[in-house]
Design an enzyme around this catalytic site. Sequence first.
Site, PDB file in Angstrom:
ATOM      1  N   CYS A  47       0.831  -1.207   0.000  1.00 27.20           N
ATOM      2  CA  CYS A  47       0.000   0.000   0.000  1.00 27.20           C
ATOM      3  C   CYS A  47       0.866   1.258   0.000  1.00 27.20           C
ATOM      4  O   CYS A  47       1.276   1.747   1.059  1.00 27.20           O
ATOM      5  CB  CYS A  47      -0.925  -0.007   1.207  1.00 27.20           C
ATOM      6  SG  CYS A  47      -1.965  -1.485   1.307  1.00 27.20           S
ATOM      7  N   SER A  51      -2.403  11.793  -4.914  1.00 18.52           N
ATOM      8  CA  SER A  51      -1.454  12.849  -5.272  1.00 18.52           C
ATOM      9  C   SER A  51      -0.033  12.332  -5.440  1.00 18.52           C
ATOM     10  O   SER A  51       0.890  13.105  -5.674  1.00 18.52           O
ATOM     11  CB  SER A  51      -1.454  13.939  -4.192  1.00 18.52           C
ATOM     12  OG  SER A  51      -1.036  13.398  -2.946  1.00 18.52           O
ATOM     13  N   GLY A 107       1.704   9.345  -7.483  1.00 21.45           N
ATOM     14  CA  GLY A 107       1.840   8.176  -8.345  1.00 21.45           C
ATOM     15  C   GLY A 107       3.296   7.774  -8.389  1.00 21.45           C
ATOM     16  O   GLY A 107       3.791   7.022  -7.556  1.00 21.45           O
ATOM     17  N   SER A 108       4.030   8.347  -9.354  1.00 20.07           N
ATOM     18  CA  SER A 108       5.470   8.069  -9.434  1.00 20.07           C
ATOM     19  C   SER A 108       6.239   8.792  -8.337  1.00 20.07           C
ATOM     20  O   SER A 108       7.329   8.375  -7.968  1.00 20.07           O
ATOM     21  CB  SER A 108       5.996   8.498 -10.807  1.00 20.07           C
ATOM     22  OG  SER A 108       5.390   7.742 -11.833  1.00 20.07           O
ATOM     23  N   SER A 138      -3.684  -3.377  -5.337  1.00 19.85           N
ATOM     24  CA  SER A 138      -3.961  -4.767  -5.726  1.00 19.85           C
ATOM     25  C   SER A 138      -4.114  -5.610  -4.466  1.00 19.85           C
ATOM     26  O   SER A 138      -3.289  -5.526  -3.553  1.00 19.85           O
ATOM     27  CB  SER A 138      -2.826  -5.313  -6.587  1.00 19.85           C
ATOM     28  OG  SER A 138      -2.729  -4.615  -7.807  1.00 19.85           O
ATOM     29  N   GLU A 144       4.154  -0.583 -10.778  1.00 22.91           N
ATOM     30  CA  GLU A 144       5.484  -0.920 -10.230  1.00 22.91           C
ATOM     31  C   GLU A 144       6.581  -0.093 -10.895  1.00 22.91           C
ATOM     32  O   GLU A 144       7.668  -0.575 -11.198  1.00 22.91           O
ATOM     33  CB  GLU A 144       5.762  -2.417 -10.362  1.00 22.91           C
ATOM     34  CG  GLU A 144       4.870  -3.253  -9.463  1.00 22.91           C
ATOM     35  CD  GLU A 144       5.355  -4.681  -9.302  1.00 22.91           C
ATOM     36  OE1 GLU A 144       6.585  -4.892  -9.341  1.00 22.91           O
ATOM     37  OE2 GLU A 144       4.528  -5.568  -9.137  1.00 22.91           O
ATOM     38  N   GLY A 145       6.289   1.177 -11.099  1.00 21.67           N
ATOM     39  CA  GLY A 145       7.228   2.086 -11.737  1.00 21.67           C
ATOM     40  C   GLY A 145       6.892   2.236 -13.205  1.00 21.67           C
ATOM     41  O   GLY A 145       7.070   1.302 -13.975  1.00 21.67           O
ATOM     42  N   ASN A 166       7.120   3.010 -17.079  1.00 19.53           N
ATOM     43  CA  ASN A 166       8.286   2.873 -17.954  1.00 19.53           C
ATOM     44  C   ASN A 166       8.965   4.209 -18.219  1.00 19.53           C
ATOM     45  O   ASN A 166      10.181   4.274 -18.410  1.00 19.53           O
ATOM     46  CB  ASN A 166       7.865   2.230 -19.278  1.00 19.53           C
ATOM     47  CG  ASN A 166       7.552   0.759 -19.120  1.00 19.53           C
ATOM     48  OD1 ASN A 166       7.479   0.242 -18.006  1.00 19.53           O
ATOM     49  ND2 ASN A 166       7.360   0.073 -20.230  1.00 19.53           N
ATOM     50  N   GLN A 205      15.229  15.539 -20.897  1.00 14.75           N
ATOM     51  CA  GLN A 205      14.653  14.200 -20.925  1.00 14.75           C
ATOM     52  C   GLN A 205      14.535  13.624 -22.331  1.00 14.75           C
ATOM     53  O   GLN A 205      14.480  12.406 -22.493  1.00 14.75           O
ATOM     54  CB  GLN A 205      13.308  14.215 -20.198  1.00 14.75           C
ATOM     55  CG  GLN A 205      13.503  14.468 -18.705  1.00 14.75           C
ATOM     56  CD  GLN A 205      12.209  14.649 -17.945  1.00 14.75           C
ATOM     57  OE1 GLN A 205      11.134  14.359 -18.458  1.00 14.75           O
ATOM     58  NE2 GLN A 205      12.310  15.144 -16.718  1.00 14.75           N
TER      59      GLN A 205
END
Length: 634
Positions: A195, A200, A202-203, A231, A442-443, A445, A542
């Site tokens: 968890c 606010s 995410g990444s 999940s 899970e991160g 891309n 970037q």
Amino acid sequence: MNRVINTCLKKQNNVQTILFPRSLSTSNANFKTVQNSKHGSEKSSTGNAENYSFVMNLFRGQLEPRQVFPYPNVLNEEQKETLQMMVDPTNKFFQEVNDPAKNDALEKVDEKTLAGLWELGAFSLQVPQDFGGSGLSNTQYARLVQIVGANDLGVGITLGAHQSIGFKGILLVGTPEQKAKYLPRVSNGEMAAFCLTEPSSGSDAASIKTRAELSPDGKHYIMNGSKIWISNGGLAEIMTVYAQTPVVDQKTGKTVDKVTAFIVERSFGGVTSGPPEKKMGIKCSNTAEVYYDNVKIPVENVLGGVGNGFKVAMNVLNNGRFGMAAALSGTMQTCIKKAVEFATQRKQFGERIDSFGSIQEKIARMSMLQYVTESMAYMISGNMDSGSVNYHLEAAISKCFASEAAWYVCDEAIQIMGGMGFMKHSGLERILRDLRIFRIFEGTNDILRLFVALTGMQYAGSHLKELQMAFKNPTAHLGLIFEEASKRMVRKVGLSSPPAMEHLVHRDLASSANLLAKCFDSFGQAVEMVLIKYGKNIVNEQFILNRLANATFDIYTSAVVLSRASTSLKEELSSANHEKLMAEAWTLEATERVESYLKVVASGKHLDNFSKMSTISRNVCQAEGVVQNNPLKI
């Protein structure tokens, strides 16, 4: 986005703040040492930590082969026998019991299937046997996960959210008491969840709002807040929850907020969850919001130490990413099988469509992508089982590559099957929906690409710092200065030679190895040029970072498949010549892509085009949509 990346780099385990070029931090200082082993030896003769990561050293233009060549072979006979005893029942279960279409329609895992998975021990594959699990190694785990991925990704997420991340923190950094208390429970019917994500954050995991304050008597933390998109969130009895806690900064004496990981039980009270989310795919996997209202958590349930929650989270995510490559290599196998079955039976214009060049190219590329993904999964799991601690960039690459490759392979399978592939009963429609999330969770891309590029560049930058320091006291560092000067002079007159790789591969792959070897020096030069040109502002470039990351992906994947194919040739496997063809074809195209990426990074024309794209994006955002009018002006 820049704040996100800066946060990640400042707090990511083994990664310090990037400051180029005047105040370069030495990322090598914090790498842990482990016992010597064939593939994972990361301790020098002097006792100092060494970094044997193939990808990290690539950013210095150096070939570090020890974690790639030869291809890992880490299972002993007993482990192989144990694995074989589990492979057959797992295959049988997914063929005879699990029904992925039914799970998808129900939007939950069928109760009979769920009970059967617990009975199989599928929820505790890596829990030590003393605590009720199977005690599998990472490589053994990868093989079983591959079977799950070949059959039902929704079930795979249910299993993975439980053990790959849900209770993985307890397994990795839990105290003996925490392991003894919770591992038997998560192995015997109690679901776990990870968890972290909030509306606010995410990444940007460091920006979470959930808080936990120490009670006046010092015996409990009181947690308040909420998490989204969790999940197993509606099913979990045991959760690893991340919350902000007040911590006294030892340097300044001021109280600051830092993330702490907690083991939270639903039975503590105050833990509730919302209804299952309606999703595009992985519908049978329970995804829900979870709420914490004055939850009393015993202080002994702090996981990994107060204020160390970000490190715990990154450790968990880094440790589990190879499993995604293993699962998706299985998914790709299924897609290829369906496409080939169709292509070898379908006739058009009087011929089977598998005889058409356009179909042959699709099948070949699909097969190569599966081979690369599978090879990385077992390469990284093998490194981990051998004791490596420097596999984080390789694992990030495997996650990005696998999720994008699987989407491409499934999409091409649908294209080969035409209208038949688009129909629901083919199963590919469900797989495509299920696959879409893997490039996000899970991160994402996008973040992982920047993570790979910036972490690697920091490692390269530490070398430039060493050189800077050497020039401040040249008499004491003549060796380093002359070595660097001669290297640069040789490059300038065009006499530099790539690192030797022929001895690392089978003789039949020597020419492919030579192609790859040429990439190392040119990649290192490109990284150095970028560091000198942009300094600490590289974090804002970037467009460039993404292309350096893509070049990294191509170099690493080429090395991995050359290693695996070499081993297959050496062992004279029945598939050796087929693997040789795939390794050669992949390396040729990958090295050509690397050359293209590096040219773009150094090209003023392309840099100007990046600026144009940046302006186009700002214009669209300012207009809140498409800028131009309809050509009819109506």
